[in-house]
Design an enzyme around this catalytic site. Structure first.
Site, mmCIF file in Angstrom:
data_model
loop_
_atom_site.group_PDB
_atom_site.id
_atom_site.type_symbol
_atom_site.label_atom_id
_atom_site.label_comp_id
_atom_site.label_asym_id
_atom_site.label_seq_id
_atom_site.Cartn_x
_atom_site.Cartn_y
_atom_site.Cartn_z
ATOM 1 N N SER A 175 38.954 47.238 35.422
ATOM 2 C CA SER A 175 39.532 46.037 36.028
ATOM 3 C C SER A 175 40.938 46.199 36.585
ATOM 4 O O SER A 175 41.324 45.465 37.495
ATOM 5 C CB SER A 175 39.525 44.890 35.012
ATOM 6 O OG SER A 175 40.270 45.245 33.853
ATOM 7 N N LYS A 234 42.036 41.081 40.642
ATOM 8 C CA LYS A 234 42.530 39.703 40.767
ATOM 9 C C LYS A 234 42.802 39.294 42.215
ATOM 10 O O LYS A 234 42.790 38.100 42.532
ATOM 11 C CB LYS A 234 43.796 39.536 39.935
ATOM 12 C CG LYS A 234 43.576 39.523 38.428
ATOM 13 C CD LYS A 234 42.960 38.208 37.982
ATOM 14 C CE LYS A 234 42.965 38.079 36.471
ATOM 15 N NZ LYS A 234 42.455 36.760 36.029
#
Length: 419
Positions: free
Chosen positions: A312, A56
């Site tokens: 992720s 992110k």
């Protein structure tokens, strides 16, 4: 008719240049265990190894840099997040010296909340509100409009998508060989759309497979309906991918570039997470295990192929481990719950332990449903077995010894009420 937004190579290359001062390229490494399991060359793109422990940071840093480039008066930004986007925004704001107000659901794991506060320091204020990301997002949007601050969307924004797309660019730069498949986790679609668009433009034969949790399959529904659909209910367990409604930009890109979107059971995700920890000492959060869990759905297609799974994030709360283990055992058929009615005879409980349980079976939960007359009343019993094949003999012995029971694993409403 307005043309849909698609990330272009020049914009993503510019984003990659912007990120150089804050983001290091993450490793692309072969995983021997999964390569052997699936008879394929399985590589992991380790986005969990960023300083903020998720991909992110790429999107948030790119977006806020773009805001500062276009508007010198940007002094305060707002975001909503299930935790990882918030950390990226917090880190970025502390690095660039601007204020941020971050809205997160009250269900956000404590570890993620504490990380946001640590990365942001005096630059960031956190507000916990609502049970889901979407509820927190509504509050963030209202706050943003009231105060005329810039909003940093977690996924449905071109600058965010281009920041995440740098993963696809980086992947292709890290290898001289092409990839047959890239498995990418899906929440709101920012990562999947960015990676898919760039990889398919540069490597058209590579198949991009989106993987989302079964309890929050918002992209699958949107693709079937042809437009974003707000799900009435979602399972929040895979908090990094628990989004009720995907974005318009992300859906349009995924419609064009994703080969397939599959869903995986939360228990399978938990089993994958535990496997990564015990076999490879890789610590991930549930969303971080999504892409690898998706390999099982393509086990025949990927045999002999070169496959990338994007890991992720690794922002996992240690207090969730027992819940993760429980879900993994239930999924694997090694944990079973019953309501058992003990026969009206003395020593029934002792008989159950001595004659019903196998030599490797273990009672892990026991709760009488009546405070009095316990020896002859019903009890909720959790039994952990070591092998799936021991389940049928367990049932046979309960029947032959006249122990009446209700099996709870396949009765979700009764299961949740009793446990």
């Amino acid at each position: 008719m307005k043309r849909s937004y698609i990330p272009d190579l020049d914009s993503v290359r510019a984003a990659q240049q912007r990120l150089q001062s804050a983001v290091s390229a993450t490793p692309l490494e072969q995983n021997l265990a999964y390569s052997e399991l699936y008879q394929a060359d399985v590589l992991l793109k380790r986005e969990d190894l960023h300083q903020v422990r998720s991909y992110k940071i790429r999107g948030s840093y790119n977006k806020i840099c773009r805001l500062l480039q276009s508007n010198d008066k940007t002094e305060h930004v707002v975001c909503a997040s299930a935790g990882n986007h918030a950390q990226g925004v917090a880190f970025t704001c502390s690095q660039l010296g601007i204020k941020a107000t971050v809205f997160m659901p009250v269900t956000t794991p404590r570890q993620k909340v504490e990380q946001v506060r640590m990365f942001g320091g005096d630059y960031v204020q956190t507000i916990l509100t609502g049970d889901t990301f979407d509820e927190a997002n509504l509050q963030a949007q209202a706050f943003c409009q009231k105060n005329h601050y810039a909003f940093v969307h977690p996924f449905d924004d071109p600058d965010i998508i281009e920041g995440q797309a740098t993963i696809g660019l980086e992947l292709l730069q890290q290898s001289s060989k092409t990839f047959d498949y890239v498995f990418v986790p899906v929440g709101g679609g920012g990562l999947a759309s960015g990676v898919a668009a760039i990889v398919k433009q540069l490597s058209p034969d590579t198949r991009i497979i989106g993987v989302e949790p079964k309890g929050a399959a918002s992209m699958s529904v949107a693709l079937k309906q042809g437009h974003p659909v707000k799900l009435d209910r979602i399972d929040r367990f895979v908090d990094g991918a628990a989004v009720q409604q995907v974005g318009k930009h992300t859906l349009a890109i995924c419609q064009k570039y994703l080969h397939d979107v599959i869903t995986v059971d939360e228990g399978h995700i938990c089993q994958t997470l535990l496997n990564l920890y015990t076999k490879d000492a890789i610590v991930v959060e549930p969303a971080g295990a999504l892409s690898i869990a998706g390999l099982a759905h393509y086990q025949h297609e990927i045999r002999g192929k070169r496959v990338v799974c994007i890991v992720s994030g690794s922002n996992n709360d240690i207090t969730r481990i027992e819940d993760i283990r429980e879900k993994a055992l239930l999924y694997s058929g090694l944990k079973h719950y019953f309501i058992v009615q003990f026969p009206q005879r003395s020593g029934a409980l002792r008989e159950f332990v001595g004659n019903i349980l196998g030599p490797m079976d273990d009672i892990t939960y026991f709760q009488y449903q009546k405070k009095n007359n316990r020896e002859h009343g019903p009890a909720v019993i959790g039994i952990e077995i070591k092998r799936k094949k021991d389940f049928d003999p367990l049932l046979s012995k309960m029947k032959s010894h006249s122990f009446n029971y209700q099996y709870l694993n396949d009765k979700p409403e009764l299961f949740s009420m009793m446990l």
